[in-house]
Design an enzyme around this catalytic site. Structure first.
Site, short mmCIF file in Angstrom:
data_model
loop_
_atom_site.label_atom_id
_atom_site.label_comp_id
_atom_site.label_asym_id
_atom_site.label_seq_id
_atom_site.Cartn_x
_atom_site.Cartn_y
_atom_site.Cartn_z
N HIS A 222 -35.02 57.60 -7.77
CA HIS A 222 -33.64 57.03 -7.40
C HIS A 222 -33.93 55.82 -6.60
CE1 HIS A 222 -34.53 58.69 -3.32
NE2 HIS A 222 -33.78 57.70 -2.81
N ASP A 224 -31.60 53.20 -3.84
CA ASP A 224 -30.84 53.53 -2.85
C ASP A 224 -29.45 52.51 -3.21
OD1 ASP A 224 -32.30 55.27 -1.70
OD2 ASP A 224 -33.14 53.81 -0.01
N HIS A 279 -37.89 54.76 -6.04
CA HIS A 279 -38.65 55.75 -5.13
C HIS A 279 -38.34 57.26 -5.33
CE1 HIS A 279 -35.20 54.46 -2.90
NE2 HIS A 279 -35.27 55.56 -2.08
N ARG A 290 -42.62 68.15 5.95
CA ARG A 290 -42.60 66.48 6.17
C ARG A 290 -41.03 66.46 6.67
NH1 ARG A 290 -41.17 62.16 2.75
NH2 ARG A 290 -41.94 60.20 3.55
#
Ligand SMILES: O=C(O)CCC(=O)C(=O)O
Ligand SMILES: [Fe+2]
Length: 345
Positions: A222, A224, A279, A290
């Site tokens: 996607h 941002d 990204h 994570r």
């Protein structure tokens, strides 16, 4: 009568089905269910030697370096950014504390179908045929309401860390914005940004250990919707950015560094000279849990954004029509895939 809209109000007009909000109960799961199996991809681990630039904000050449990184990568990492490592570690630790709560507790802060904040899957989930191995927690303005639901008897530490982080992120986002504008020889007076305060959001992301990390996706590709995003990813890798001609490149964690991504609004303003970076987050192969913390810095919701004529070369036409931030968020909530195409001239 003038009414000022907020980002949360824009999202209210795009309710999401509960099945696209409630995350899997990762604590009880032993194998990846079919709903979460993504097509096998051989590009999850990128072995490219390319390295996204790391910019020292104290470097006298920082302006030039930032401009170059935005143009060629749409992203960079920053060091010497003025945010103490202590605060970064505290915010990571609070995020871990939140995501380690029992599922029933996290569900008390579940994002409502028409809501913008709280616990739940990423907003982009409905646009993909499979679910992601991810749970998130979105904060806009004050964290207290949700924090009270999660920790009814003691939430001061969580709220204090989040509020300090939000404050410092805003200062850094403004510093980075000035740096980027300077690299374009643009002055704030050239812009019509005095129509309200910036639209910001803090997103805590959690990628629990996965029994088969090669078959599941942390966060799907996607861009941002922000002007720029500042991301803290701790010491566990997972973030990858897409570079034309090279493919997916890992953004390797650097102690104390913050990742800066060009968002869609900066892309529009620069007529794609500084492209918003595609990204994704892939899952950790070693089974580590994570977490990442993204600060989305956007322009005021009523602000109109269009390619700056001053930046166009002779003969270059603006690619996008003017849109207000509100209108753009609205478009992106409807047409996730091609929001920039839908505003093309
Ligand atoms: O977790 C990451 O590294 C990426 C998070 C991200 O892209 C987002 O929250 O928009
Ligand atoms: Fe993102």
């Amino acid at each position: 009568m003038t009414t000022t809209t907020t980002l949360a109000q824009v999202y209210r007009e795009h309710p999401i089905h509960l099945r696209d909000i409630i995350p899997l109960d990762f604590n009880s799961i032993r194998s990846v269910p079919d709903s979460h199996v993504w097509p096998i991809s051989d590009d999850f681990s990128s072995d490219h030697q390319l390295m996204v630039p790391i910019i020292d904000l104290k470097d006298p050449n920082a302006v030039k370096l930032a401009g170059h990184a935005c143009k060629t990568w749409g992203a960079f990492q920053v060091i010497n950014h003025g945010i103490h490592l202590n605060l970064l570690e505290e915010v990571e630790s609070e995020a871990r504390r939140l995501f380690s709560l029992p599922t029933q507790t996290k569900m008390k802060a579940l994002r409502e179908p028409a809501g913008a904040t709280g616990y739940g899957l990423a907003r982009i989930s409905p646009f993909f045929p499979k679910y992601m191995w991810h749970e998130g927690f979105t904060i806009m303005d004050s964290p207290t309401d949700h924090a009270r639901a999660l920790w009814p008897t003691g939430n001061a530490r969580f709220c204090d860390v989040i509020e300090r982080y939000q404050k410092q992120m805003k200062v850094l986002a403004e510093k980075l914005t000035d740096l980027i504008l300077e690299s374009l020889a643009i002055f704030r007076e050239d812009l019509n940004w005095d129509v309200g305060s910036p639209s910001t959001a803090l997103q805590l992301n959690s990628y629990p250990p996965c029994p088969n990390p090669n078959r599941a996706m942390g966060l799907a590709p996607h861009t941002d919707t922000s002007f720029l995003t500042i991301l803290y990813q701790g010491s566990i890798s997972g973030l990858q950015i897409f570079k034309q001609g090279a493919g997916w490149i890992s953004m390797l964690p650097v102690t104390g560094a913050l990742v800066v991504n060009v968002g869609d609004l900066l892309h529009i303003l620069t007529n794609a000279r500084f492209p918003s970076v595609l990204h994704r987050a892939v899952l950790n192969q070693e089974g580590s849990h994570r977490v990442s913390v993204a600060y989305f810095y956007g322009l005021p919701i009523e602000c109109s954004v269009s390619p700056l004529l001053k930046l166009l070369d002779s003969g270059e036409n603006p690619r996008y029509r003017p849109v207000t931030v509100k209108e753009y968020v609205d478009i992106k909530s409807k047409y996730f895939e091609e929001p920039l195409t839908s505003i093309r001239i």
